[in-house]
Scaffold this motif. Structure first.
Motif, PDB file in Angstrom:
ATOM      1  N   VAL A   1      36.269  52.679  40.625  1.00 37.80           N
ATOM      2  CA  VAL A   1      37.445  52.343  41.423  1.00 37.80           C
ATOM      3  C   VAL A   1      38.046  51.035  40.928  1.00 37.80           C
ATOM      4  CG1 VAL A   1      38.293  51.757  43.727  1.00 37.80           C
ATOM      5  CG2 VAL A   1      36.575  53.565  43.460  1.00 37.80           C
ATOM      6  N   LEU A   2      37.213  50.019  40.750  1.00 36.95           N
ATOM      7  CA  LEU A   2      37.702  48.727  40.293  1.00 36.95           C
ATOM      8  C   LEU A   2      38.300  48.819  38.890  1.00 36.95           C
ATOM      9  CD1 LEU A   2      34.869  46.411  41.649  1.00 36.95           C
ATOM     10  CD2 LEU A   2      37.228  46.524  42.437  1.00 36.95           C
ATOM     11  N   ALA A   3      37.683  49.618  38.026  1.00 39.47           N
ATOM     12  CA  ALA A   3      38.220  49.774  36.671  1.00 39.47           C
ATOM     13  C   ALA A   3      39.594  50.433  36.711  1.00 39.47           C
ATOM     14  CB  ALA A   3      37.256  50.600  35.823  1.00 39.47           C
ATOM     15  N   HIS A   4      39.777  51.368  37.628  1.00 35.84           N
ATOM     16  CA  HIS A   4      41.076  52.043  37.758  1.00 35.84           C
ATOM     17  C   HIS A   4      42.174  51.047  38.096  1.00 35.84           C
ATOM     18  CE1 HIS A   4      44.000  55.138  38.598  1.00 35.84           C
ATOM     19  NE2 HIS A   4      44.080  54.803  39.867  1.00 35.84           N
ATOM     20  N   TYR A   5      41.814  49.999  38.850  1.00 38.13           N
ATOM     21  CA  TYR A   5      42.789  48.983  39.239  1.00 38.13           C
ATOM     22  C   TYR A   5      42.619  47.693  38.428  1.00 38.13           C
ATOM     23  CZ  TYR A   5      44.020  52.016  43.118  1.00 38.13           C
ATOM     24  OH  TYR A   5      44.455  53.088  43.873  1.00 38.13           O
ATOM     25  N   SER A   6      42.026  47.816  37.245  1.00 40.05           N
ATOM     26  CA  SER A   6      41.856  46.678  36.331  1.00 40.05           C
ATOM     27  C   SER A   6      41.165  45.503  37.000  1.00 40.05           C
ATOM     28  CB  SER A   6      43.223  46.251  35.775  1.00 40.05           C
ATOM     29  OG  SER A   6      43.849  47.324  35.107  1.00 40.05           O
ATOM     30  N   GLY A   7      40.232  45.815  37.903  1.00 42.01           N
ATOM     31  CA  GLY A   7      39.451  44.772  38.547  1.00 42.01           C
ATOM     32  C   GLY A   7      40.124  44.098  39.721  1.00 42.01           C
ATOM     33  N   ASP A   8      41.352  44.505  40.050  1.00 41.89           N
ATOM     34  CA  ASP A   8      42.089  43.870  41.144  1.00 41.89           C
ATOM     35  C   ASP A   8      41.774  44.583  42.457  1.00 41.89           C
ATOM     36  OD1 ASP A   8      43.814  42.676  42.881  1.00 41.89           O
ATOM     37  OD2 ASP A   8      45.649  43.105  41.736  1.00 41.89           O
ATOM     38  N   ILE A   9      40.841  44.036  43.209  1.00 42.88           N
ATOM     39  CA  ILE A   9      40.413  44.712  44.433  1.00 42.88           C
ATOM     40  C   ILE A   9      41.469  44.643  45.532  1.00 42.88           C
ATOM     41  CG2 ILE A   9      39.249  42.780  45.569  1.00 42.88           C
ATOM     42  CD1 ILE A   9      36.960  44.808  46.206  1.00 42.88           C
TER      43      ILE A   9
ATOM     44  N   VAL B   1      35.989  32.770  41.849  1.00 43.74           N
ATOM     45  CA  VAL B   1      36.985  32.218  42.762  1.00 43.74           C
ATOM     46  C   VAL B   1      36.251  31.583  43.923  1.00 43.74           C
ATOM     47  CG1 VAL B   1      38.903  32.763  44.318  1.00 43.74           C
ATOM     48  CG2 VAL B   1      38.698  33.943  42.127  1.00 43.74           C
ATOM     49  N   ASP B   2      36.701  30.407  44.329  1.00 43.36           N
ATOM     50  CA  ASP B   2      36.107  29.752  45.489  1.00 43.36           C
ATOM     51  C   ASP B   2      36.355  30.609  46.717  1.00 43.36           C
ATOM     52  OD1 ASP B   2      35.283  28.180  47.561  1.00 43.36           O
ATOM     53  OD2 ASP B   2      36.500  26.425  47.017  1.00 43.36           O
ATOM     54  N   PRO B   3      35.278  31.092  47.419  1.00 43.34           N
ATOM     55  CA  PRO B   3      35.483  31.923  48.612  1.00 43.34           C
ATOM     56  C   PRO B   3      36.422  31.291  49.614  1.00 43.34           C
ATOM     57  CG  PRO B   3      33.170  31.908  47.989  1.00 43.34           C
ATOM     58  CD  PRO B   3      33.846  30.890  47.141  1.00 43.34           C
ATOM     59  N   ALA B   4      36.487  29.963  49.654  1.00 42.52           N
ATOM     60  CA  ALA B   4      37.392  29.300  50.604  1.00 42.52           C
ATOM     61  C   ALA B   4      38.847  29.439  50.193  1.00 42.52           C
ATOM     62  CB  ALA B   4      37.023  27.813  50.707  1.00 42.52           C
ATOM     63  N   GLN B   5      39.055  29.860  48.920  1.00 48.86           N
ATOM     64  CA  GLN B   5      40.431  30.003  48.446  1.00 48.86           C
ATOM     65  C   GLN B   5      40.910  31.442  48.430  1.00 48.86           C
ATOM     66  OE1 GLN B   5      42.145  27.201  47.563  1.00 48.86           O
ATOM     67  NE2 GLN B   5      40.338  26.034  48.230  1.00 48.86           N
ATOM     68  N   THR B   6      40.231  32.346  49.151  1.00 51.57           N
ATOM     69  CA  THR B   6      40.556  33.770  49.074  1.00 51.57           C
ATOM     70  C   THR B   6      41.464  34.241  50.200  1.00 51.57           C
ATOM     71  OG1 THR B   6      38.576  34.334  50.321  1.00 51.57           O
ATOM     72  CG2 THR B   6      38.390  34.322  47.928  1.00 51.57           C
ATOM     73  N   THR B   7      42.077  33.292  50.949  1.00 43.29           N
ATOM     74  CA  THR B   7      42.918  33.720  52.077  1.00 43.29           C
ATOM     75  C   THR B   7      44.091  34.553  51.606  1.00 43.29           C
ATOM     76  OG1 THR B   7      42.324  31.715  53.273  1.00 43.29           O
ATOM     77  CG2 THR B   7      44.260  32.920  54.048  1.00 43.29           C
ATOM     78  N   ASP B   8      44.771  34.066  50.544  1.00 36.93           N
ATOM     79  CA  ASP B   8      45.913  34.829  50.048  1.00 36.93           C
ATOM     80  C   ASP B   8      45.501  36.197  49.552  1.00 36.93           C
ATOM     81  OD1 ASP B   8      47.524  32.703  50.625  1.00 36.93           O
ATOM     82  OD2 ASP B   8      47.516  31.904  48.565  1.00 36.93           O
ATOM     83  N   PHE B   9      44.362  36.233  48.862  1.00 34.82           N
ATOM     84  CA  PHE B   9      43.874  37.520  48.372  1.00 34.82           C
ATOM     85  C   PHE B   9      43.545  38.469  49.523  1.00 34.82           C
ATOM     86  CE2 PHE B   9      40.085  40.060  47.598  1.00 34.82           C
ATOM     87  CZ  PHE B   9      40.598  40.935  46.671  1.00 34.82           C
ATOM     88  N   GLU B  10      42.894  37.948  50.576  1.00 34.10           N
ATOM     89  CA  GLU B  10      42.513  38.776  51.716  1.00 34.10           C
ATOM     90  C   GLU B  10      43.750  39.363  52.377  1.00 34.10           C
ATOM     91  OE1 GLU B  10      39.652  38.684  55.652  1.00 34.10           O
ATOM     92  OE2 GLU B  10      39.756  36.947  54.317  1.00 34.10           O
ATOM     93  N   GLU B  11      44.828  38.581  52.444  1.00 30.04           N
ATOM     94  CA  GLU B  11      46.063  39.091  53.041  1.00 30.04           C
ATOM     95  C   GLU B  11      46.630  40.223  52.198  1.00 30.04           C
ATOM     96  OE1 GLU B  11      48.605  35.774  53.466  1.00 30.04           O
ATOM     97  OE2 GLU B  11      47.552  34.938  55.213  1.00 30.04           O
ATOM     98  N   LYS B  12      46.509  40.105  50.877  1.00 22.90           N
ATOM     99  CA  LYS B  12      46.981  41.176  49.995  1.00 22.90           C
ATOM    100  C   LYS B  12      46.125  42.435  50.166  1.00 22.90           C
ATOM    101  CE  LYS B  12      47.750  40.314  45.703  1.00 22.90           C
ATOM    102  NZ  LYS B  12      47.416  39.842  44.355  1.00 22.90           N
ATOM    103  N   ALA B  13      44.802  42.233  50.283  1.00 18.14           N
ATOM    104  CA  ALA B  13      43.889  43.367  50.366  1.00 18.14           C
ATOM    105  C   ALA B  13      43.942  44.028  51.708  1.00 18.14           C
ATOM    106  CB  ALA B  13      42.477  42.899  50.077  1.00 18.14           C
TER     107      ALA B  13
END
Length: 421
Positions: free
Chosen positions: A378-386, A409-421
């Motif tokens: 699954v991750l390879a299909h999306y080039s690692g972008d979860i 990535v610093d887990p404390a810096q994943t807010t933007d990513f979490e919003e995308k996911a």
């Protein structure tokens, strides 16, 4: 200087022919398997093998979980698509639709025969003292459930067509598994919402099959009911009417089960339930693997992008293709829902399963093994972008934390990513 090729015409290109044309008749093996089992039990008992013949009643799961995967491994990929210029001729060739029509009479003959075997208290003609033992009866119920489950796949093929007869046959095929609402939900729900968090039949990344099963069963039932409620409201008709396609489908099942119980007795009721539950759970495990983790992205307008071949897992193993009417070519099916099974194509741009459906079913029942095989794909299909993956909400935090570690990535810096996911 004259050449010897002047005036010589090139030979016409050989006309493409479907090398699987008569192999499609092998799709009738599952609905006739119980009759084969009966013959094997009869012969085995006469040879003094009565200690092992009860195992023969488990012919359905043996076929699905042992024989077909082994044959897939032996014969390998299919690797052949019909050329574009022959698609129309293939679509209009009635031989292919008759192959699916024939499934139904054998399907219901098997059900009736099984009811006789469950209810009979004297099977001396089979070399059995009295009736079937419990192990044999349960094995027979599971085998009949396999017939019901593959019958749902036949109903799926028929239910997408515009021919009224085929749509009616689809509803009849679903009666054995008491899953008639699938006719409504699949066509008007799943195909609209596929590979989105809103679709109960699209499995999420990190979600085990055992979590997915109740969510899909209950969610699909609720969705079919809402779809019919809204359709009837637009027509100004009440919900409680036989024009409600969910109610009318369930009524067919009620009549079928009531007739069988009236003829063969209430003792068959538990086995009717077992075969129905196993039948629709077989459908659901196929649903699970078809879209696991895949997600349609939202466009600038906020709507989901159009479904493409990239939103369904594809497989092209020859034997399972034949037994399931090209269901494995699921990417093309979602791109062209009314296309008949014989013209479905295998697309390289689709994400590919590592084995045929028959093999992947077994993996799906074992969550750690499934995730080990599938999550990295699954991750390879999306080039690692979860952030582009359909992530299971209950696993979101853990999955994001693991991704952050892997991506440095610093887990404390994943807010933007979490919003995308």
């Amino acid at each position: 200087m004259a050449t010897h090729t002047e005036g010589v015409q090139n030979p016409p290109a050989p006309q493409w022919r479907d090398r699987k044309r008569y192999l499609w008749l092998l799709g009738l093996v599952p609905p006739t398997a119980v009759f084969m089992a009966t013959a094997l039990v009869w012969g085995g008992n006469r040879l003094g093998l009565d200690a092992v013949t009860p195992a023969v009643w488990w012919i359905g799961p043996i076929l699905v979980f042992v024989l077909v995967p082994s044959l897939d491994l032996l014969f390998g990929p299919d690797g052949e698509n019909p050329p574009d210029d022959i698609v129309d001729a293939l679509e209009s060739d009635r031989f292919y639709r008759y192959c699916t029509y024939l499934y139904l009479p054998f399907q219901f003959a098997t059900l009736v025969w099984a009811c006789y075997l469950w209810s009979a208290d004297n099977l001396s003609w089979l070399g059995i003292d009295g009736g079937l033992g419990v192990v044999s009866e349960v094995g027979l119920a599971i085998s009949v459930g396999v017939v019901a489950g593959i019958g749902i796949n036949t109903a799926h093929e028929l239910g997408h067509k515009t021919v009224r007869l085929e749509r009616r046959l689809s509803r009849i095929a679903l009666a054995q598994s008491f899953y008639g609402h699938f006719y409504v939900e699949h066509n008007r729900g799943h195909h609209v919402r596929v590979s989105t968090p809103e679709d109960p039949a699209s499995a999420r990344f990190g979600e085990s099959f055992w979590e997915f099963l109740p969510r899909s069963v209950v969610g699909s039932l609720r969705s079919s009911w809402r779809l019919e409620r809204d359709r009837l409201a637009r027509l100004g008709r009440p919900m409680w009417t036989l024009r409600n396609e969910v109610l009318s489908a369930w009524l067919i099942s009620v009549v079928l089960f009531a007739a069988l119980i009236a003829v063969f007795g209430t003792g068959i009721a538990p086995y009717l339930v077992i075969q129905a539950v196993f039948g629709f759970s077989l459908l659901e495990v196929v649903n699970y693997l078809e879209h696991y983790g895949l997600l349609r992205q939202r466009t600038a307008s906020g709507r989901y992008e159009r479904c493409s071949p990239a939103h369904s897992w594809n497989s092209d193993h020859l034997v399972t293709n034949v037994f399931l009417y090209h269901l494995q070519r699921h990417s093309d099916h979602h791109a062209n829902p009314t296309r008949r099974y014989q013209t479905l194509r295998s697309m390289e741009i689709s994400p590919q399963l590592p084995a045929g459906y028959a093999t992947m079913l077994t993996l799906a029942y074992i969550p750690p093994l499934w995730r080990k095989v599938m999550d990295h794909r699954v991750l390879a299909h999306y080039s690692g972008d979860i952030s582009r993956v359909n992530v299971h909400p209950r696993r979101r935090a853990a999955i994001l934390a693991r991704y952050a570690v892997q991506a440095n990535v610093d887990p404390a810096q994943t807010t933007d990513f979490e919003e995308k996911a």
